[in-house]
Write a protein that holds these residues in place. Structure first.
Motif, PDB file in Angstrom:
ATOM      1  N   LEU A 184      26.488  44.087  12.236  1.00 31.70           N
ATOM      2  CA  LEU A 184      26.781  42.682  11.978  1.00 31.70           C
ATOM      3  C   LEU A 184      26.506  42.411  10.503  1.00 31.70           C
ATOM      4  O   LEU A 184      25.353  42.450  10.062  1.00 31.70           O
ATOM      5  N   ASN A 185      27.567  42.183   9.732  1.00 36.10           N
ATOM      6  CA  ASN A 185      27.427  41.929   8.303  1.00 36.10           C
ATOM      7  C   ASN A 185      27.348  40.425   8.065  1.00 36.10           C
ATOM      8  O   ASN A 185      28.342  39.717   8.234  1.00 36.10           O
ATOM      9  N   ILE A 186      26.171  39.949   7.670  1.00 35.55           N
ATOM     10  CA  ILE A 186      25.994  38.523   7.414  1.00 35.55           C
ATOM     11  C   ILE A 186      26.477  38.257   5.995  1.00 35.55           C
ATOM     12  O   ILE A 186      25.883  38.747   5.025  1.00 35.55           O
ATOM     13  N   ILE A 187      27.555  37.496   5.860  1.00 34.37           N
ATOM     14  CA  ILE A 187      28.149  37.298   4.539  1.00 34.37           C
ATOM     15  C   ILE A 187      27.616  36.033   3.881  1.00 34.37           C
ATOM     16  O   ILE A 187      27.255  36.038   2.715  1.00 34.37           O
ATOM     17  N   SER A 188      27.584  34.926   4.619  1.00 35.05           N
ATOM     18  CA  SER A 188      27.159  33.673   4.002  1.00 35.05           C
ATOM     19  C   SER A 188      26.607  32.741   5.066  1.00 35.05           C
ATOM     20  O   SER A 188      26.687  33.025   6.260  1.00 35.05           O
ATOM     21  N   SER A 189      26.044  31.641   4.610  1.00 34.76           N
ATOM     22  CA  SER A 189      25.496  30.673   5.549  1.00 34.76           C
ATOM     23  C   SER A 189      25.858  29.275   5.065  1.00 34.76           C
ATOM     24  O   SER A 189      26.160  29.072   3.892  1.00 34.76           O
ATOM     25  N   THR A 190      25.835  28.332   5.979  1.00 39.61           N
ATOM     26  CA  THR A 190      26.176  26.964   5.615  1.00 39.61           C
ATOM     27  C   THR A 190      25.346  26.008   6.456  1.00 39.61           C
ATOM     28  O   THR A 190      24.940  26.342   7.571  1.00 39.61           O
ATOM     29  N   ASP A 191      25.079  24.836   5.900  1.00 39.33           N
ATOM     30  CA  ASP A 191      24.389  23.830   6.708  1.00 39.33           C
ATOM     31  C   ASP A 191      25.298  22.624   6.938  1.00 39.33           C
ATOM     32  O   ASP A 191      24.847  21.580   7.383  1.00 39.33           O
ATOM     33  N   ASP A 192      26.608  22.767   6.617  1.00 37.55           N
ATOM     34  CA  ASP A 192      27.479  21.604   6.799  1.00 37.55           C
ATOM     35  C   ASP A 192      28.745  21.941   7.587  1.00 37.55           C
ATOM     36  O   ASP A 192      29.765  21.288   7.445  1.00 37.55           O
ATOM     37  N   ASP A 193      28.686  22.992   8.391  1.00 39.54           N
ATOM     38  CA  ASP A 193      29.777  23.303   9.304  1.00 39.54           C
ATOM     39  C   ASP A 193      31.115  23.524   8.595  1.00 39.54           C
ATOM     40  O   ASP A 193      32.175  23.299   9.155  1.00 39.54           O
ATOM     41  N   ARG A 194      31.071  23.966   7.345  1.00 29.42           N
ATOM     42  CA  ARG A 194      32.335  24.236   6.657  1.00 29.42           C
ATOM     43  C   ARG A 194      33.016  25.456   7.272  1.00 29.42           C
ATOM     44  O   ARG A 194      32.389  26.288   7.925  1.00 29.42           O
ATOM     45  N   SER A 195      34.315  25.567   7.031  1.00 31.66           N
ATOM     46  CA  SER A 195      35.075  26.671   7.607  1.00 31.66           C
ATOM     47  C   SER A 195      34.936  27.930   6.764  1.00 31.66           C
ATOM     48  O   SER A 195      34.605  27.868   5.583  1.00 31.66           O
ATOM     49  N   ALA A 196      35.211  29.052   7.395  1.00 26.66           N
ATOM     50  CA  ALA A 196      35.268  30.327   6.681  1.00 26.66           C
ATOM     51  C   ALA A 196      36.712  30.804   6.697  1.00 26.66           C
ATOM     52  O   ALA A 196      37.432  30.614   7.681  1.00 26.66           O
ATOM     53  N   TYR A 197      37.123  31.419   5.591  1.00 27.91           N
ATOM     54  CA  TYR A 197      38.504  31.864   5.465  1.00 27.91           C
ATOM     55  C   TYR A 197      38.569  33.353   5.163  1.00 27.91           C
ATOM     56  O   TYR A 197      37.564  33.978   4.796  1.00 27.91           O
ATOM     57  N   GLY A 198      39.759  33.900   5.331  1.00 33.32           N
ATOM     58  CA  GLY A 198      39.972  35.307   5.003  1.00 33.32           C
ATOM     59  C   GLY A 198      41.336  35.496   4.371  1.00 33.32           C
ATOM     60  O   GLY A 198      42.212  34.621   4.471  1.00 33.32           O
ATOM     61  N   TRP A 199      41.496  36.629   3.703  1.00 35.28           N
ATOM     62  CA  TRP A 199      42.797  36.993   3.135  1.00 35.28           C
ATOM     63  C   TRP A 199      43.432  38.071   3.994  1.00 35.28           C
ATOM     64  O   TRP A 199      42.783  39.070   4.298  1.00 35.28           O
ATOM     65  N   ALA A 200      44.709  37.870   4.343  1.00 35.41           N
ATOM     66  CA  ALA A 200      45.484  38.959   4.932  1.00 35.41           C
ATOM     67  C   ALA A 200      46.548  39.305   3.909  1.00 35.41           C
ATOM     68  O   ALA A 200      47.364  38.460   3.551  1.00 35.41           O
ATOM     69  N   VAL A 201      46.492  40.524   3.411  1.00 38.94           N
ATOM     70  CA  VAL A 201      47.357  40.915   2.298  1.00 38.94           C
ATOM     71  C   VAL A 201      48.252  42.065   2.739  1.00 38.94           C
ATOM     72  O   VAL A 201      47.761  43.070   3.262  1.00 38.94           O
ATOM     73  N   ASP A 202      49.559  41.894   2.556  1.00 37.43           N
ATOM     74  CA  ASP A 202      50.482  42.989   2.838  1.00 37.43           C
ATOM     75  C   ASP A 202      51.123  43.431   1.534  1.00 37.43           C
ATOM     76  O   ASP A 202      51.780  42.638   0.857  1.00 37.43           O
ATOM     77  N   ILE A 203      50.886  44.689   1.190  1.00 41.74           N
ATOM     78  CA  ILE A 203      51.460  45.221  -0.046  1.00 41.74           C
ATOM     79  C   ILE A 203      52.726  45.977   0.312  1.00 41.74           C
ATOM     80  O   ILE A 203      52.677  47.139   0.736  1.00 41.74           O
ATOM     81  N   GLY A 204      53.862  45.303   0.204  1.00 40.29           N
ATOM     82  CA  GLY A 204      55.128  45.982   0.440  1.00 40.29           C
ATOM     83  C   GLY A 204      55.559  46.695  -0.825  1.00 40.29           C
ATOM     84  O   GLY A 204      55.128  46.352  -1.926  1.00 40.29           O
ATOM     85  N   THR A 205      56.418  47.688  -0.670  1.00 33.99           N
ATOM     86  CA  THR A 205      56.932  48.389  -1.841  1.00 33.99           C
ATOM     87  C   THR A 205      57.657  47.402  -2.749  1.00 33.99           C
ATOM     88  O   THR A 205      57.596  47.503  -3.972  1.00 33.99           O
ATOM     89  N   THR A 206      58.297  46.410  -2.131  1.00 33.44           N
ATOM     90  CA  THR A 206      59.072  45.433  -2.884  1.00 33.44           C
ATOM     91  C   THR A 206      58.357  44.091  -2.997  1.00 33.44           C
ATOM     92  O   THR A 206      58.410  43.444  -4.028  1.00 33.44           O
ATOM     93  N   THR A 207      57.685  43.679  -1.912  1.00 33.09           N
ATOM     94  CA  THR A 207      57.164  42.320  -1.836  1.00 33.09           C
ATOM     95  C   THR A 207      55.685  42.319  -1.469  1.00 33.09           C
ATOM     96  O   THR A 207      55.266  43.046  -0.578  1.00 33.09           O
ATOM     97  N   LEU A 208      54.916  41.488  -2.175  1.00 31.96           N
ATOM     98  CA  LEU A 208      53.522  41.248  -1.802  1.00 31.96           C
ATOM     99  C   LEU A 208      53.459  39.951  -1.017  1.00 31.96           C
ATOM    100  O   LEU A 208      54.055  38.956  -1.433  1.00 31.96           O
TER     101      LEU A 208
END
Lengths: 481, 481
Positions: A184-208
């Motif tokens: 379990l990797n604890i990344i961050s903490s909050t005391d105001d119920d803010r959201s957490a986000y992530g990046w989904a990245v697709d590296i196409g030969t032609t298009t990112l």
């Protein structure tokens, strides 16, 4: 002797001693002219118009002067021999690529094949006393151990905001964590119920493509895409591998793609008013070559027998090590490849298509610059891959183009008038056909009898005509409206 | 209105509008004037001589002008009100601190308390074929699994040099790995049997020491030390905690110590002709406050009841995240603390003293700015800590000084002449007494009858004299030779 080169219509001006071709000059200035052959003079994508001045043509040392009508020049072969003005037409520029997406998050949340899962953990801790004086970290660990039986790992900068936060919230905070490999990797903490986000990245030969994802429900908050800036160093994976044989090429290809991804991420965060510190995870997919280039690993051995990649699985690493715009403890996961020509894009696609959960046999087709097919279900899967050529990016197609503004991307049938109705991206005047436009046009023409089972145009169909070279054609759109 | 301030003898010149005191001005210019009270005007360590110009004294708004003899000014209270020249005497400057060390590596190599162990792994791999076409990484993992049963983890940039190296060495390379918590971290690889190095860093409240260590035998290759640049923000841990209550102070304290460590590391690598890429590990120790400051964590709660640290154990993190000069995959380990006032320096010291392996009871004493005592053996240990005051750094001692050039650091007895023979650091003229000099002088004087059991000077002993204030004294050295 120094000449001045002016690229129109952007008025980008630079100096040269005449030893470099126009394509290389443009690249050095960060100006993207298209090229699918990496400056070999064969693909014809880097065509520019000479407006004034003189250019030497590499092939025959012929000097070209400005003429009326404007002369077409392949910029990769043209060396300035005076001050020069060239006009770069829209079709030679690498423009904004338009993508669409479907939300697979409900399906994905069930899959055991996920690289990691997000955990939002609400904890209320007992206040420390002189008798119960363990550290803040140990207090959290003690609470987590009641609920979680794997290893617990705090990110390096997790503690920098923790002491104040715990005391201001009266010891009631929410942890944002990533669970992977029984850790379990604890990344961050909050005391105001803010959201957490992530990046989904697709590296196409032609298009990112970069998606900003809400970690809690997997929903795509926003999406941005761009041409892969490596395009200027070759349109397909083989040209990029060959490019890497040149000394110094690999770091520049690696930097180009990382920088472009960071640029898209910055734009997405700004556009959605989200702070980089709230992005705690990233996942990247791509074919094996793209993933090698992204991670700074030379892909040259992928094209030499016995075709061995340096890695298929890649360890989870700090996302900032790849210049991602995110929290300092954010982790980057790489979709695992299977082999040199079956990459992380295919494993990601197969999971998104639900093959790993299916009882019935599922077929997954990825037709990009490389083409792959996976067939299988939850018990087995087979995959084949091949170079699909650049046709779906517009290469080798008379009116082909990438999925940019004005590309015909879909088609309907007007039964009353017996004619195809093309749809263009952003509803602009038709400039050409992109990959999905090719598919839909052929499908619609076939379904309505304009193309027969052999793939030939039906000469008797209304609108099918013959040109001077005795080739049959059907006009999808005149481009006038 | 702008005044020019000139610090002599270094001729460091800067401009001010008169709103900042001399100590703050000097700090901003990166010029280290000593201060133990963090500019409160109480410790008297920041004394400078006014050579020309006018200074306002904060306490009474009195204006000081240059006088003969040169006027002593506390720089933390003095505000320029004209162009000013001040002379900073040697005793007010933070100079080079001289340390000595003993090689504990043979003892350490047996201890089960080590944070990690280094592994140098020679592997010869079968060449890949079309039938045996797994990735380079999988080929290595397959071989390692035969010998190692824990988790295997590759560092993020391990693969960037691997493909060429494997093929150039005909699949015979050496891995440099760190084994900790049942996880083998592969940091780098080599095909030329080069050595791997590590950093051992001790962050003292007063002194930073950095050792360049050969990972294979634990031998200290070279050692460098420096004053802890945080000294200018308070001489002891309590003053530093108080300093952190000011907004913006924590990041500057954190950056100061990381930068100074990096500077020492650069000098050590250059002096020993070793590449940063060959440094694959780092370990840092220090008291709990120093470790909080180093990791960018506010230590304010350490001095507030119930005295809770944010962390005692700290996770292994990429050493470059702390600006260390090392390979990109190098890991940084932090010696675990026990509590707010028993830090990683004490656990490291107890292990170095062999307490964790001892059958007999061992006593370990650390007398620094803070003092700690550990007593125990392999089955148990007790520890007590207290503020030892700055006396061993020269604070509160009439002729006290840090262990800089010219400090009396040791003493012998001349029985024929019945007098103490002082030894100074670098054999320079005696300028004062450092901590070990205090110890040895008192011990030698006691052993030879000049000091009695009560700690008083023996009035009848040759050389013991009385001054005008009726205080008895013994001259160790006149400072003239």
């Amino acid at each position: 002797m120094a000449f001045r080169v002016l690229f129109l219509p952007e008025n980008i001006s630079l100096k040269t001693d005449g030893s470099l071709d126009l394509l290389t000059l443009a690249r050095q200035a960060g100006y993207l002219i298209d090229s699918q052959c990496d400056g070999q003079g064969t693909c014809g994508r880097c065509r520019v118009h000479l407006v004034s001045g003189a250019l030497a043509d590499e092939r025959d040392n012929r000097i070209e002067f400005q003429t009326i009508p404007l002369k077409d020049i392949l910029s990769c072969l043209a060396y300035p021999c005076s001050d020069v003005e060239v006009l770069v037409p829209p079709e030679s520029r690498v423009g904004e690529v338009i993508t669409s997406s479907t939300d697979y998050s409900p399906l994905l949340q069930q899959s055991p094949a996920l690289l990691f899962t997000f955990q939002k953990i609400d904890i209320k801790l007992p206040r420390p006393t002189l008798q119960d004086s363990c550290s803040d970290a140990d207090r959290i660990t003690r609470e987590l151990k009641k609920r979680y039986h794997g290893e617990i790992h705090f990110s390096g900068d997790f503690f920098s905001t923790l002491p104040n936060q715990l005391r201001q919230s009266d010891w009631h905070i929410t942890l944002h964590a990533l669970d992977c490999d029984n850790r379990l990797n604890i990344i961050s903490s909050t005391d105001d119920d803010r959201s957490a986000y992530g990046w989904a990245v697709d590296i196409g030969t032609t298009t990112l493509a970069v998606a900003l994802v809400d970690m809690e429900d997997g929903a795509v908050v926003d999406l941005a895409s761009s041409a892969n800036p490596q395009i200027s160093r070759g349109a397909d994976v083989i040209s990029r591998m060959i490019a890497c044989e040149k000394k110094g090429a690999l770091p520049s290809l690696t930097k180009a793609v990382r920088d472009r991804i960071a640029g898209l991420q910055q734009a997405l965060l700004a556009g959605n008013d989200i702070a980089a510190d709230d992005v705690i995870a990233a996942a990247v997919s791509g074919n094996t070559t793209m993933l090698h280039l992204y991670h700074g690993v030379n892909p040259v051995y992928l094209r030499k027998e016995p075709y061995i990649p340096a890695f298929t699985s890649f360890p989870a690493i700090p996302a900032r090590d790849r210049d991602m715009v995110c929290a300092s403890g954010a982790l980057l996961f790489t979709c695992p490849s299977v082999a040199s020509y079956v990459g992380g894009d295919i494993t990601a696609g197969a999971v998104a298509a639900g093959i790993d959960l299916a009882d019935d046999v599922v077929l997954f087709i990825d037709l990009g610059t490389n083409g792959e097919i996976v067939i299988g279900n939850k018990e087995w899967a087979l995959c084949a891959s091949t170079s699909a050529g650049p046709c779906f990016e517009g290469g080798g197609i008379t009116c082909g183009m990438r999925a940019e503004r004005g590309a015909i991307y879909a088609a309907d049938w007007d039964e009353a008038n017996k004619k195809l109705i093309p749809h263009t991206l952003r509803d602009e005047k038709a400039r050409g056909l992109c990959g999905s436009g090719l598919f839909e046009s052929i499908a619609v023409l076939f379904q309505n009898g304009a193309i027969d089972r052999s793939g030939r145009l039906n000469k008797d169909f209304p609108g099918v005509k013959e040109n001077a070279e005795k080739e049959w054609y059907y006009v999808l759109d005149t481009g006038d409206n």
